[in-house]
Design an enzyme around this catalytic site. Sequence first.
Site, PDB file in Angstrom:
ATOM      1  N   HIS A 373       0.837  -1.204   0.000  1.00  0.00           N
ATOM      2  CA  HIS A 373       0.000   0.000   0.000  1.00  0.00           C
ATOM      3  C   HIS A 373       0.871   1.253   0.000  1.00  0.00           C
ATOM      4  CE1 HIS A 373      -3.689   2.319   1.194  1.00  0.00           C
ATOM      5  NE2 HIS A 373      -2.748   3.140   1.662  1.00  0.00           N
ATOM      6  N   GLU A 374       1.878   1.281   0.873  1.00  0.00           N
ATOM      7  CA  GLU A 374       2.734   2.464   0.954  1.00  0.00           C
ATOM      8  C   GLU A 374       3.586   2.618  -0.301  1.00  0.00           C
ATOM      9  OE1 GLU A 374       2.047   4.514   3.206  1.00  0.00           O
ATOM     10  OE2 GLU A 374       0.766   3.118   4.302  1.00  0.00           O
ATOM     11  N   HIS A 377       1.874   4.431  -3.118  1.00  0.00           N
ATOM     12  CA  HIS A 377       1.740   5.887  -2.979  1.00  0.00           C
ATOM     13  C   HIS A 377       2.835   6.635  -3.733  1.00  0.00           C
ATOM     14  CE1 HIS A 377      -1.700   6.501  -0.512  1.00  0.00           C
ATOM     15  NE2 HIS A 377      -1.259   5.780   0.505  1.00  0.00           N
ATOM     16  N   GLU A 396      -5.632   7.359  -1.718  1.00  0.00           N
ATOM     17  CA  GLU A 396      -5.918   6.239  -0.826  1.00  0.00           C
ATOM     18  C   GLU A 396      -6.751   5.158  -1.510  1.00  0.00           C
ATOM     19  OE1 GLU A 396      -4.306   5.863   1.661  1.00  0.00           O
ATOM     20  OE2 GLU A 396      -3.661   7.864   2.262  1.00  0.00           O
TER      21      GLU A 396
END
Length: 492
Positions: A373-374, A377, A396
């Site tokens: 997930h990170e 980004h 997000e």
Amino acid sequence: MSVSNRTDKSEMSEGMGPDLPLKANTDEILVDHYVLHLNVDFDRSLFRSKVYIFATPVRPIATDNRGPNVAAVILDCKDIHVDSVEEIVLDSCFYVNDDPEANFRPFPDSFAQDVTKMPHLTTLDYVVDDWCVRISMNGNPTRYPRAICINYQSSPGGASVSWKRDQDGRVCCFTPGAWLNNRTLFPCQEPPVALATWEAHVRVPPGAVAVMSSDEEPEMHEDGCQLYRCRSRMKLPMSTFALAIGYWSVFDLDTGAGGSLARRTPRANDGPESTSGRDGYLYPRDGVDASDVRCRIVASPSVLDRASKELSAYVRKSLKAATGLLGPYPFRRLDLVILPRSFDCLGLASPNVTFLSQSLMAGDGSMLVHVGHELSHAWFGLLIGARDWTEEWLSEGFSTYLEDQIHAKAMQWSETEAEEWTRLRTFLRHRTLMTEMDNTDQDLQTLRPNGKRTETEGTEAVVTNGMNPNKAFTQVHYLKVKAVFGLKAETD
């Protein structure tokens, strides 16, 4: 000279409600570049600092029947004490033209080393209000200051920096991704439309190290204390600036070596080649292949061994999976900083550095999906980002949608295994979303309040519910959009 510091905390919160003010006049003038000088004081939990700000007017000074309005630079800030504000003399190559159609010459690479030598021209008028500092020319109210030096001191209670003890009981501090971002660390233009480059000189006690969201690893210089210098050529909102200072050690995923953070050694892919993207973004030409991204794990000595064993192989596999899905990695390096238990997020991504919770090291790999997930980004939220704070679902939602795909590829699961994992996670997320929608105020469930961008009241912008403590616990921006993307993928 007009000077005012109004810091009555009872006035700061009185009558503000849940909305977060945005005071910077980005419609009149935009900051191009920041040069930060930060001196950390662990004993008092504050920074003694100065910031050099270089800006360009975006339109002529407005006039009315009384003549030209007063030209002012308004910067978002909170809980800082300003000691002085001065205009500095710029060389001709830094000339800022008041014509909004004129091209502004970029800053040369040597600029950071010379900025402190520039002579100060005059003191400037300033007023520090609850949420901003307003700066104007003394005796010439119709001209914007071309370049500004602000001497100031942060406050121990400023929410932009957390002052904690690490897992070994030693002092540390870090930017936790606060609801007001970095405005208690330094005055800046807060709206994400305000893109700028930056440089930082961070002075720390002997033995302490500084990790920052810079293009390259900070260069360390010793002069009694330790001075870290670094910069970012990528034009980004200043909310993406990240800093962590502590008595940490490092594990280099390239060499497998661990130990103290030391003077950096340039690598072949550290070169200055870059290309300009939309809205002035700068990133490595053609991106970086996953195998060329320099990766390090930074943590307290007692945590580093466990972190390196659990994260090292997975991070490399996740980078390969992410670049396989999204293309070359937008940055040259990746520092993963394991923060103290007090860090209240699972992860926080910034350019070139990601803060991770100790909770991700569960021992069985069950929490590693959040690394993906990170990583995502880097593309959604950093390389591409929203233009105002009501559009956070853009980063997000995409990252939540992609984390399962990155994790499945990193784990090298079969198509059946990946599908079973995704279905289980989708079921759990749906239950979470339904529970939240049944128990959360309607205005916290809306992706864009009232169908607008950043809402305004009079002439001042606000972030709707930006100070509502319940917003920190809602996941609507993650789950609603992820569900929409999932449905779209199933129908394609």
